[in-house]
Motif scaffolding. Structure first.
Motif, PDB file in Angstrom:
ATOM      1  N   PRO A 276      -5.249  -0.323  26.259  1.00  0.00           N
ATOM      2  CA  PRO A 276      -4.562  -1.353  25.358  1.00  0.00           C
ATOM      3  C   PRO A 276      -5.814  -2.052  24.465  1.00  0.00           C
ATOM      4  O   PRO A 276      -5.350  -2.739  23.374  1.00  0.00           O
ATOM      5  N   ARG A 277      -6.982  -2.240  25.044  1.00  0.00           N
ATOM      6  CA  ARG A 277      -8.036  -2.659  24.167  1.00  0.00           C
ATOM      7  C   ARG A 277      -8.244  -1.834  22.719  1.00  0.00           C
ATOM      8  O   ARG A 277      -8.229  -2.212  21.781  1.00  0.00           O
ATOM      9  N   VAL A 278      -7.941  -0.502  22.929  1.00  0.00           N
ATOM     10  CA  VAL A 278      -8.085   0.313  21.629  1.00  0.00           C
ATOM     11  C   VAL A 278      -6.927  -0.038  20.973  1.00  0.00           C
ATOM     12  O   VAL A 278      -7.044   0.172  19.428  1.00  0.00           O
ATOM     13  N   GLU A 279      -5.811  -0.095  21.594  1.00  0.00           N
ATOM     14  CA  GLU A 279      -4.435  -0.409  20.922  1.00  0.00           C
ATOM     15  C   GLU A 279      -4.571  -1.580  19.952  1.00  0.00           C
ATOM     16  O   GLU A 279      -4.302  -1.598  18.635  1.00  0.00           O
ATOM     17  N   GLU A 280      -5.245  -2.611  20.544  1.00  0.00           N
ATOM     18  CA  GLU A 280      -5.503  -4.002  19.615  1.00  0.00           C
ATOM     19  C   GLU A 280      -6.198  -3.887  18.597  1.00  0.00           C
ATOM     20  O   GLU A 280      -6.147  -4.233  17.437  1.00  0.00           O
ATOM     21  N   GLU A 281      -7.320  -2.887  18.946  1.00  0.00           N
ATOM     22  CA  GLU A 281      -8.352  -2.760  17.624  1.00  0.00           C
ATOM     23  C   GLU A 281      -7.790  -1.935  16.518  1.00  0.00           C
ATOM     24  O   GLU A 281      -7.985  -2.102  15.282  1.00  0.00           O
ATOM     25  N   LEU A 282      -6.904  -0.872  17.012  1.00  0.00           N
ATOM     26  CA  LEU A 282      -6.428  -0.001  15.996  1.00  0.00           C
ATOM     27  C   LEU A 282      -5.289  -0.891  15.057  1.00  0.00           C
ATOM     28  O   LEU A 282      -5.091  -0.709  13.944  1.00  0.00           O
ATOM     29  N   ILE A 283      -4.640  -1.805  15.624  1.00  0.00           N
ATOM     30  CA  ILE A 283      -3.713  -2.681  14.917  1.00  0.00           C
ATOM     31  C   ILE A 283      -4.531  -3.694  14.044  1.00  0.00           C
ATOM     32  O   ILE A 283      -3.979  -3.791  12.798  1.00  0.00           O
ATOM     33  N   GLN A 284      -5.553  -4.143  14.361  1.00  0.00           N
ATOM     34  CA  GLN A 284      -6.288  -4.925  13.574  1.00  0.00           C
ATOM     35  C   GLN A 284      -7.019  -4.100  12.334  1.00  0.00           C
ATOM     36  O   GLN A 284      -7.157  -4.764  11.288  1.00  0.00           O
ATOM     37  N   ALA A 285      -7.212  -3.214  12.646  1.00  0.00           N
ATOM     38  CA  ALA A 285      -7.972  -2.251  11.707  1.00  0.00           C
ATOM     39  C   ALA A 285      -7.015  -1.822  10.728  1.00  0.00           C
ATOM     40  O   ALA A 285      -7.256  -1.558   9.274  1.00  0.00           O
ATOM     41  N   PHE A 286      -5.562  -1.641  11.080  1.00  0.00           N
ATOM     42  CA  PHE A 286      -4.647  -1.089  10.037  1.00  0.00           C
ATOM     43  C   PHE A 286      -4.280  -2.261   9.149  1.00  0.00           C
ATOM     44  O   PHE A 286      -3.364  -2.052   8.321  1.00  0.00           O
ATOM     45  N   THR A 287      -4.527  -3.699   9.544  1.00  0.00           N
ATOM     46  CA  THR A 287      -3.845  -4.614   9.195  1.00  0.00           C
ATOM     47  C   THR A 287      -3.872  -4.756   7.617  1.00  0.00           C
ATOM     48  O   THR A 287      -2.907  -4.892   6.922  1.00  0.00           O
ATOM     49  N   LYS A 288      -4.954  -4.357   6.800  1.00  0.00           N
ATOM     50  CA  LYS A 288      -5.159  -4.335   5.648  1.00  0.00           C
ATOM     51  C   LYS A 288      -5.040  -2.964   4.954  1.00  0.00           C
ATOM     52  O   LYS A 288      -5.024  -2.915   3.634  1.00  0.00           O
ATOM     53  N   GLN A 289      -4.506  -2.047   5.678  1.00  0.00           N
ATOM     54  CA  GLN A 289      -4.454  -0.867   5.092  1.00  0.00           C
ATOM     55  C   GLN A 289      -3.111  -0.187   5.005  1.00  0.00           C
ATOM     56  O   GLN A 289      -2.721   0.821   4.310  1.00  0.00           O
ATOM     57  N   VAL A 290      -2.234  -0.844   5.816  1.00  0.00           N
ATOM     58  CA  VAL A 290      -1.077  -0.443   5.760  1.00  0.00           C
ATOM     59  C   VAL A 290       0.153  -1.571   5.493  1.00  0.00           C
ATOM     60  O   VAL A 290      -0.261  -2.608   5.813  1.00  0.00           O
ATOM     61  N   ASP A 291       1.326  -1.196   4.981  1.00  0.00           N
ATOM     62  CA  ASP A 291       2.512  -2.106   5.186  1.00  0.00           C
ATOM     63  C   ASP A 291       2.871  -2.583   6.380  1.00  0.00           C
ATOM     64  O   ASP A 291       3.640  -3.655   6.582  1.00  0.00           O
TER      65      ASP A 291
ATOM     66  N   THR B 100       0.600  -1.122   0.143  1.00  0.00           N
ATOM     67  CA  THR B 100      -0.104   0.120  -0.026  1.00  0.00           C
ATOM     68  C   THR B 100       0.858   1.356  -0.028  1.00  0.00           C
ATOM     69  O   THR B 100       0.320   2.282  -0.153  1.00  0.00           O
ATOM     70  N   HIS B 101       2.125   1.316   0.447  1.00  0.00           N
ATOM     71  CA  HIS B 101       3.046   2.322   0.594  1.00  0.00           C
ATOM     72  C   HIS B 101       2.129   3.419   1.831  1.00  0.00           C
ATOM     73  O   HIS B 101       2.525   4.379   1.629  1.00  0.00           O
ATOM     74  N   ASN B 102       1.552   2.564   2.622  1.00  0.00           N
ATOM     75  CA  ASN B 102       1.265   3.440   3.768  1.00  0.00           C
ATOM     76  C   ASN B 102       1.675   2.681   4.976  1.00  0.00           C
ATOM     77  O   ASN B 102       1.820   1.584   5.132  1.00  0.00           O
ATOM     78  N   LEU B 103       2.007   3.425   6.188  1.00  0.00           N
ATOM     79  CA  LEU B 103       2.426   3.051   7.335  1.00  0.00           C
ATOM     80  C   LEU B 103       1.300   3.272   8.427  1.00  0.00           C
ATOM     81  O   LEU B 103       0.820   4.549   8.548  1.00  0.00           O
ATOM     82  N   GLY B 104       1.323   2.685   9.488  1.00  0.00           N
ATOM     83  CA  GLY B 104       0.403   3.107  10.665  1.00  0.00           C
ATOM     84  C   GLY B 104       1.485   3.493  11.837  1.00  0.00           C
ATOM     85  O   GLY B 104       2.454   3.013  12.055  1.00  0.00           O
ATOM     86  N   LEU B 105       0.975   4.634  12.467  1.00  0.00           N
ATOM     87  CA  LEU B 105       1.777   5.028  13.619  1.00  0.00           C
ATOM     88  C   LEU B 105       0.823   5.168  14.974  1.00  0.00           C
ATOM     89  O   LEU B 105      -0.265   6.200  14.791  1.00  0.00           O
ATOM     90  N   ILE B 106       0.995   4.131  15.907  1.00  0.00           N
ATOM     91  CA  ILE B 106       0.049   4.345  17.009  1.00  0.00           C
ATOM     92  C   ILE B 106       0.712   4.835  18.179  1.00  0.00           C
ATOM     93  O   ILE B 106       1.778   4.334  18.668  1.00  0.00           O
ATOM     94  N   VAL B 107       0.095   5.840  18.842  1.00  0.00           N
ATOM     95  CA  VAL B 107       0.852   6.467  20.168  1.00  0.00           C
ATOM     96  C   VAL B 107      -0.117   6.311  21.229  1.00  0.00           C
ATOM     97  O   VAL B 107      -1.498   6.086  20.996  1.00  0.00           O
ATOM     98  N   ALA B 108       0.414   6.273  22.618  1.00  0.00           N
ATOM     99  CA  ALA B 108      -0.347   6.162  23.602  1.00  0.00           C
ATOM    100  C   ALA B 108      -1.532   7.452  23.941  1.00  0.00           C
ATOM    101  O   ALA B 108      -2.508   7.239  24.492  1.00  0.00           O
TER     102      ALA B 108
END
Length: 341
Positions: free
Chosen positions: A102-117, A60-68
Protein backbone atom coordinates in the motif's frame (compact mmCIF):
# COMPACT_ATOMS: atom_id res chain seq x y z
CA UNK A 1 -0.08 17.54 -47.18
CA UNK A 2 -1.03 16.73 -43.57
CA UNK A 3 -4.70 16.07 -42.92
CA UNK A 4 -6.26 18.85 -40.84
CA UNK A 5 -9.21 19.03 -38.50
CA UNK A 6 -11.09 20.93 -41.22
CA UNK A 7 -10.63 18.00 -43.61
CA UNK A 8 -12.16 15.64 -41.05
CA UNK A 9 -15.06 18.02 -40.40
CA UNK A 10 -15.79 18.39 -44.12
CA UNK A 11 -15.68 14.63 -44.76
CA UNK A 12 -17.81 13.91 -41.69
CA UNK A 13 -20.41 16.56 -42.46
CA UNK A 14 -20.00 18.26 -39.07
CA UNK A 15 -18.61 21.53 -37.72
CA UNK A 16 -14.93 21.82 -36.82
CA UNK A 17 -15.90 22.30 -33.15
CA UNK A 18 -17.64 18.91 -33.19
CA UNK A 19 -14.46 17.21 -34.38
CA UNK A 20 -12.52 19.04 -31.67
CA UNK A 21 -14.96 17.90 -28.97
CA UNK A 22 -14.85 14.33 -30.30
CA UNK A 23 -11.18 14.18 -29.35
CA UNK A 24 -11.07 16.50 -26.33
CA UNK A 25 -14.42 15.76 -24.65
CA UNK A 26 -15.97 12.69 -26.34
CA UNK A 27 -18.70 12.35 -23.70
CA UNK A 28 -20.21 15.62 -24.98
CA UNK A 29 -20.70 14.26 -28.51
CA UNK A 30 -23.58 12.07 -29.63
CA UNK A 31 -22.36 8.47 -29.89
CA UNK A 32 -23.38 8.09 -33.54
CA UNK A 33 -21.68 11.36 -34.53
CA UNK A 34 -18.60 10.54 -32.45
CA UNK A 35 -18.20 7.14 -34.09
CA UNK A 36 -18.60 8.68 -37.57
CA UNK A 37 -15.98 11.33 -36.88
CA UNK A 38 -13.54 8.77 -35.44
CA UNK A 39 -14.04 6.49 -38.45
CA UNK A 40 -13.41 9.34 -40.91
CA UNK A 41 -10.36 10.49 -38.94
CA UNK A 42 -8.95 6.96 -39.03
CA UNK A 43 -9.66 6.65 -42.76
CA UNK A 44 -7.97 9.98 -43.55
CA UNK A 45 -5.08 9.32 -41.19
CA UNK A 46 -5.78 12.35 -39.03
CA UNK A 47 -3.88 12.57 -35.74
CA UNK A 48 -4.66 15.48 -33.38
CA UNK A 49 -1.75 17.49 -32.04
CA UNK A 50 -1.49 16.35 -28.42
CA UNK A 51 0.67 19.23 -27.25
CA UNK A 52 -1.62 21.89 -28.71
CA UNK A 53 -4.72 20.13 -27.46
CA UNK A 54 -3.20 19.81 -23.99
CA UNK A 55 -2.58 23.55 -23.82
CA UNK A 56 -6.19 24.18 -24.85
CA UNK A 57 -7.92 21.63 -22.64
CA UNK A 58 -5.50 21.38 -19.73
CA UNK A 59 -5.50 17.60 -20.15
CA UNK A 60 -2.69 15.17 -20.86
CA UNK A 61 -4.81 12.50 -22.54
CA UNK A 62 -2.94 9.97 -20.46
CA UNK A 63 -4.41 7.60 -17.87
CA UNK A 64 -2.67 5.70 -15.09
CA UNK A 65 -3.47 2.07 -14.32
CA UNK A 66 -2.17 0.66 -11.04
CA UNK A 67 -2.37 -3.06 -10.28
CA UNK A 68 -1.43 -5.04 -7.18
CA UNK A 69 0.88 -7.50 -8.96
CA UNK A 70 1.55 -7.38 -12.69
CA UNK A 71 3.01 -10.91 -12.52
CA UNK A 72 -0.39 -12.27 -11.47
CA UNK A 73 -2.02 -13.71 -14.65
CA UNK A 74 -5.34 -12.19 -13.56
CA UNK A 75 -4.23 -8.67 -14.48
CA UNK A 76 -2.80 -8.81 -18.07
CA UNK A 77 -6.19 -9.38 -19.80
CA UNK A 78 -7.64 -6.45 -17.86
CA UNK A 79 -4.62 -4.26 -18.70
CA UNK A 80 -4.73 -5.19 -22.38
CA UNK A 81 -8.47 -4.48 -22.61
CA UNK A 82 -8.12 -1.13 -20.82
CA UNK A 83 -5.22 -0.04 -23.04
CA UNK A 84 -6.99 -0.96 -26.28
CA UNK A 85 -10.23 0.71 -25.16
CA UNK A 86 -8.40 3.88 -24.11
CA UNK A 87 -6.35 3.99 -27.31
CA UNK A 88 -9.54 3.86 -29.39
CA UNK A 89 -10.57 7.01 -27.52
CA UNK A 90 -7.18 8.63 -28.16
CA UNK A 91 -5.83 8.10 -24.65
CA UNK A 92 -2.58 6.45 -23.62
CA UNK A 93 -2.30 4.26 -20.50
CA UNK A 94 0.69 4.12 -18.15
CA UNK A 95 0.79 0.87 -16.15
CA UNK A 96 2.41 0.50 -12.72
CA UNK A 97 2.69 -2.35 -10.21
CA UNK A 98 2.59 -2.01 -6.40
CA UNK A 99 3.80 -5.52 -5.51
CA UNK A 100 0.90 -5.70 -3.01
CA UNK A 101 2.41 -2.82 -0.99
CA UNK A 102 0.00 0.00 0.00
CA UNK A 103 2.90 2.43 0.57
CA UNK A 104 4.09 1.94 -3.01
CA UNK A 105 0.48 2.33 -4.15
CA UNK A 106 0.22 5.76 -2.53
CA UNK A 107 3.58 6.84 -3.97
CA UNK A 108 2.47 5.84 -7.46
CA UNK A 109 -0.84 7.70 -7.21
CA UNK A 110 1.01 10.85 -6.12
CA UNK A 111 3.59 10.41 -8.89
CA UNK A 112 0.82 10.10 -11.48
CA UNK A 113 -1.03 13.19 -10.26
CA UNK A 114 0.48 15.66 -12.77
CA UNK A 115 1.18 13.16 -15.53
CA UNK A 116 -2.31 11.76 -16.15
CA UNK A 117 -5.93 12.90 -16.26
CA UNK A 118 -7.12 10.06 -14.05
CA UNK A 119 -6.13 6.72 -12.53
CA UNK A 120 -7.61 3.23 -12.54
CA UNK A 121 -6.89 1.47 -9.24
CA UNK A 122 -7.19 -2.32 -9.56
CA UNK A 123 -7.67 -4.20 -6.29
CA UNK A 124 -6.09 -1.40 -4.23
CA UNK A 125 -4.60 -2.26 -0.84
CA UNK A 126 -4.79 1.27 0.62
CA UNK A 127 -7.17 1.95 3.48
CA UNK A 128 -10.42 3.86 3.06
CA UNK A 129 -9.09 7.09 4.60
CA UNK A 130 -6.04 7.16 2.34
CA UNK A 131 -8.17 6.61 -0.76
CA UNK A 132 -10.62 9.33 0.29
CA UNK A 133 -7.70 11.73 0.78
CA UNK A 134 -5.94 10.88 -2.50
CA UNK A 135 -9.08 11.28 -4.59
CA UNK A 136 -8.75 15.04 -4.02
CA UNK A 137 -5.44 14.98 -5.92
CA UNK A 138 -6.50 13.08 -9.03
CA UNK A 139 -9.75 11.50 -10.28
CA UNK A 140 -9.77 7.73 -10.07
CA UNK A 141 -11.99 4.71 -10.52
CA UNK A 142 -11.72 1.62 -8.33
CA UNK A 143 -11.78 -1.89 -9.76
CA UNK A 144 -12.78 -4.63 -7.33
CA UNK A 145 -13.02 -2.31 -4.35
CA UNK A 146 -16.10 -0.58 -2.96
CA UNK A 147 -15.90 2.71 -1.12
CA UNK A 148 -18.79 5.13 -0.66
CA UNK A 149 -18.39 8.24 -2.77
CA UNK A 150 -15.95 6.74 -5.25
CA UNK A 151 -16.83 5.33 -8.69
CA UNK A 152 -16.15 1.63 -8.96
CA UNK A 153 -16.36 -1.40 -11.23
CA UNK A 154 -16.94 -4.60 -9.29
CA UNK A 155 -16.79 -8.18 -10.42
CA UNK A 156 -19.41 -9.94 -8.30
CA UNK A 157 -17.03 -12.24 -6.46
CA UNK A 158 -19.56 -12.67 -3.66
CA UNK A 159 -21.95 -14.35 -6.07
CA UNK A 160 -19.09 -16.46 -7.37
CA UNK A 161 -18.15 -17.60 -3.86
CA UNK A 162 -21.74 -18.60 -3.16
CA UNK A 163 -21.89 -20.60 -6.39
CA UNK A 164 -18.64 -22.34 -5.50
CA UNK A 165 -19.80 -23.32 -2.01
CA UNK A 166 -23.18 -24.47 -3.32
CA UNK A 167 -21.37 -26.57 -5.93
CA UNK A 168 -19.21 -28.24 -3.28
CA UNK A 169 -22.19 -28.79 -0.97
CA UNK A 170 -24.15 -30.25 -3.88
CA UNK A 171 -21.36 -32.81 -4.32
CA UNK A 172 -21.84 -33.89 -0.70
CA UNK A 173 -18.98 -31.96 0.92
CA UNK A 174 -19.78 -30.93 4.49
CA UNK A 175 -16.30 -30.01 5.81
CA UNK A 176 -15.12 -27.04 3.81
CA UNK A 177 -12.11 -24.76 3.99
CA UNK A 178 -11.61 -21.25 2.68
CA UNK A 179 -8.07 -20.13 1.85
CA UNK A 180 -8.38 -16.37 2.29
CA UNK A 181 -6.26 -13.79 0.49
CA UNK A 182 -3.83 -11.14 1.72
CA UNK A 183 -4.65 -9.07 4.77
CA UNK A 184 -6.52 -5.91 3.83
CA UNK A 185 -7.94 -7.32 0.59
CA UNK A 186 -11.51 -6.12 -0.01
CA UNK A 187 -12.07 -9.04 -2.38
CA UNK A 188 -10.96 -11.52 0.27
CA UNK A 189 -13.47 -10.09 2.73
CA UNK A 190 -16.28 -10.35 0.19
CA UNK A 191 -15.38 -13.97 -0.61
CA UNK A 192 -15.24 -14.81 3.09
CA UNK A 193 -18.60 -13.25 3.91
CA UNK A 194 -20.38 -14.87 0.98
CA UNK A 195 -18.76 -18.27 1.53
CA UNK A 196 -19.72 -18.26 5.23
CA UNK A 197 -23.35 -17.44 4.41
CA UNK A 198 -23.54 -20.12 1.72
CA UNK A 199 -21.92 -22.75 3.95
CA UNK A 200 -24.35 -22.02 6.78
CA UNK A 201 -27.31 -22.24 4.39
CA UNK A 202 -26.04 -25.62 3.14
CA UNK A 203 -25.43 -26.99 6.64
CA UNK A 204 -21.68 -27.24 6.01
CA UNK A 205 -18.79 -26.43 8.34
CA UNK A 206 -16.38 -23.79 7.02
CA UNK A 207 -12.83 -23.39 8.32
CA UNK A 208 -11.04 -20.17 7.31
CA UNK A 209 -7.30 -20.53 6.73
CA UNK A 210 -5.25 -17.39 6.24
CA UNK A 211 -4.38 -14.69 5.45
CA UNK A 212 -2.35 -16.13 2.58
CA UNK A 213 -0.07 -14.70 -0.06
CA UNK A 214 -2.11 -14.51 -3.30
CA UNK A 215 0.45 -16.69 -5.06
CA UNK A 216 1.11 -20.31 -5.92
CA UNK A 217 3.54 -20.48 -3.01
CA UNK A 218 0.79 -19.24 -0.70
CA UNK A 219 -1.34 -22.23 -1.65
CA UNK A 220 1.52 -24.69 -1.20
CA UNK A 221 2.27 -23.35 2.28
CA UNK A 222 -1.40 -23.71 3.28
CA UNK A 223 -1.67 -27.35 2.14
CA UNK A 224 -0.66 -28.96 5.49
CA UNK A 225 -3.23 -26.83 7.33
CA UNK A 226 -5.94 -27.90 4.88
CA UNK A 227 -4.98 -31.53 5.51
CA UNK A 228 -5.09 -31.01 9.30
CA UNK A 229 -8.55 -29.42 9.01
CA UNK A 230 -9.75 -32.65 7.31
CA UNK A 231 -11.62 -30.52 4.77
CA UNK A 232 -12.84 -32.34 1.67
CA UNK A 233 -13.83 -29.21 -0.26
CA UNK A 234 -11.74 -26.02 -0.55
CA UNK A 235 -12.42 -22.58 -2.02
CA UNK A 236 -9.21 -20.62 -2.64
CA UNK A 237 -8.83 -16.83 -2.85
CA UNK A 238 -7.64 -17.07 -6.44
CA UNK A 239 -6.50 -19.59 -9.05
CA UNK A 240 -2.81 -19.21 -8.21
CA UNK A 241 -3.48 -20.16 -4.58
CA UNK A 242 -5.69 -23.05 -5.74
CA UNK A 243 -3.00 -24.37 -8.11
CA UNK A 244 -0.38 -24.12 -5.37
CA UNK A 245 -2.73 -25.97 -3.01
CA UNK A 246 -3.17 -28.83 -5.49
CA UNK A 247 0.62 -29.14 -5.74
CA UNK A 248 1.06 -28.97 -1.97
CA UNK A 249 -1.61 -31.60 -1.34
CA UNK A 250 0.00 -33.91 -3.92
CA UNK A 251 3.28 -33.71 -1.99
CA UNK A 252 1.35 -34.87 1.11
CA UNK A 253 -0.19 -37.79 -0.80
CA UNK A 254 -3.63 -36.16 -0.91
CA UNK A 255 -5.34 -36.55 -4.29
CA UNK A 256 -7.42 -33.90 -6.05
CA UNK A 257 -10.33 -34.43 -6.58
CA UNK A 258 -10.48 -37.99 -5.14
CA UNK A 259 -9.71 -36.91 -1.56
CA UNK A 260 -10.18 -33.13 -1.72
CA UNK A 261 -12.07 -30.97 -4.21
CA UNK A 262 -10.57 -27.54 -4.98
CA UNK A 263 -12.19 -24.41 -6.47
CA UNK A 264 -10.31 -21.28 -7.49
CA UNK A 265 -11.32 -17.75 -8.45
CA UNK A 266 -10.36 -15.81 -11.63
CA UNK A 267 -10.26 -18.39 -14.48
CA UNK A 268 -6.72 -17.53 -15.59
CA UNK A 269 -5.20 -19.47 -18.48
CA UNK A 270 -3.25 -21.74 -16.11
CA UNK A 271 -6.54 -22.95 -14.65
CA UNK A 272 -7.29 -24.56 -18.01
CA UNK A 273 -3.78 -25.95 -18.48
CA UNK A 274 -3.21 -27.32 -14.99
CA UNK A 275 -3.87 -31.00 -14.22
CA UNK A 276 -6.45 -31.57 -13.00
CA UNK A 277 -8.07 -28.67 -14.84
CA UNK A 278 -9.31 -26.24 -12.23
CA UNK A 279 -12.94 -25.61 -11.35
CA UNK A 280 -13.09 -21.86 -10.83
CA UNK A 281 -15.15 -18.69 -10.65
CA UNK A 282 -14.67 -16.83 -13.96
CA UNK A 283 -14.10 -13.11 -13.50
CA UNK A 284 -15.06 -10.72 -16.36
CA UNK A 285 -11.66 -8.99 -16.49
CA UNK A 286 -11.90 -7.77 -20.09
CA UNK A 287 -15.31 -6.19 -19.52
CA UNK A 288 -14.03 -4.65 -16.28
CA UNK A 289 -11.08 -3.01 -18.04
CA UNK A 290 -13.27 -1.47 -20.73
CA UNK A 291 -16.00 -0.35 -18.33
CA UNK A 292 -13.49 1.25 -15.96
CA UNK A 293 -11.94 3.27 -18.81
CA UNK A 294 -15.36 4.53 -19.92
CA UNK A 295 -16.23 5.45 -16.34
CA UNK A 296 -12.94 7.29 -15.82
CA UNK A 297 -13.19 9.24 -19.08
CA UNK A 298 -16.68 10.34 -18.14
CA UNK A 299 -15.35 11.43 -14.75
CA UNK A 300 -12.38 13.46 -16.07
CA UNK A 301 -14.54 15.02 -18.77
CA UNK A 302 -16.79 16.94 -16.40
CA UNK A 303 -16.13 19.73 -13.93
CA UNK A 304 -19.13 18.82 -11.79
CA UNK A 305 -19.33 15.05 -11.37
CA UNK A 306 -22.62 13.67 -10.15
CA UNK A 307 -23.12 10.75 -7.75
CA UNK A 308 -20.35 8.16 -7.87
CA UNK A 309 -21.13 5.52 -10.48
CA UNK A 310 -21.11 1.82 -9.63
CA UNK A 311 -21.13 -1.07 -12.09
CA UNK A 312 -21.33 -4.69 -10.96
CA UNK A 313 -20.34 -7.35 -13.51
CA UNK A 314 -21.61 -10.90 -13.21
CA UNK A 315 -19.34 -13.84 -12.41
CA UNK A 316 -19.91 -17.48 -13.34
CA UNK A 317 -18.78 -20.88 -12.06
CA UNK A 318 -16.81 -22.99 -14.53
CA UNK A 319 -16.81 -26.66 -13.50
CA UNK A 320 -13.78 -28.70 -14.57
CA UNK A 321 -11.79 -31.63 -13.17
CA UNK A 322 -10.69 -30.46 -9.71
CA UNK A 323 -14.07 -31.08 -8.04
CA UNK A 324 -15.91 -34.37 -7.57
CA UNK A 325 -18.29 -36.10 -5.18
CA UNK A 326 -17.19 -36.09 -1.56
CA UNK A 327 -15.57 -39.26 -0.18
CA UNK A 328 -18.25 -41.76 0.86
CA UNK A 329 -17.71 -41.18 4.58
CA UNK A 330 -18.31 -37.46 4.10
CA UNK A 331 -21.59 -37.67 2.19
CA UNK A 332 -24.86 -37.13 4.07
CA UNK A 333 -26.88 -40.30 4.57
CA UNK A 334 -29.80 -40.84 2.22
CA UNK A 335 -33.25 -41.11 3.80
CA UNK A 336 -35.04 -44.40 3.49
CA UNK A 337 -38.52 -44.34 1.90
CA UNK A 338 -41.02 -43.12 4.46
CA UNK A 339 -38.40 -41.46 6.72
CA UNK A 340 -38.86 -37.82 7.62
CA UNK A 341 -36.33 -35.25 8.77
Amino acid sequence: MAVTIRDVARASGVHVSTVSRTFSAPHLVNAETRNRVLAVAEQLGYRPNRAARGLTTGRTHNLGLIVADIANPFFPPLIKAAQAHARARDYHVFVADTDEDPRVEEELIQAFTKQVDGVLLCAPRLGDRALARLRRQVPFVLVNRRLDGLPAVLMDVGRGARLAVEHLAGLGHRRLALLSGPEGSWNSRRIGEAAADAAAAAGAELTVIGPNSPTEQGGQIAAPEVARAAATGVLAYNDLVAIGLVEGLAELGVRVPDDVSVVGVDDIMQARLNRPKLTTVAMPTVAAGRTAVDMLLQLVGTDEPGPAALTVLETTLVVRESTAAAPVAERPARLSPGEVT
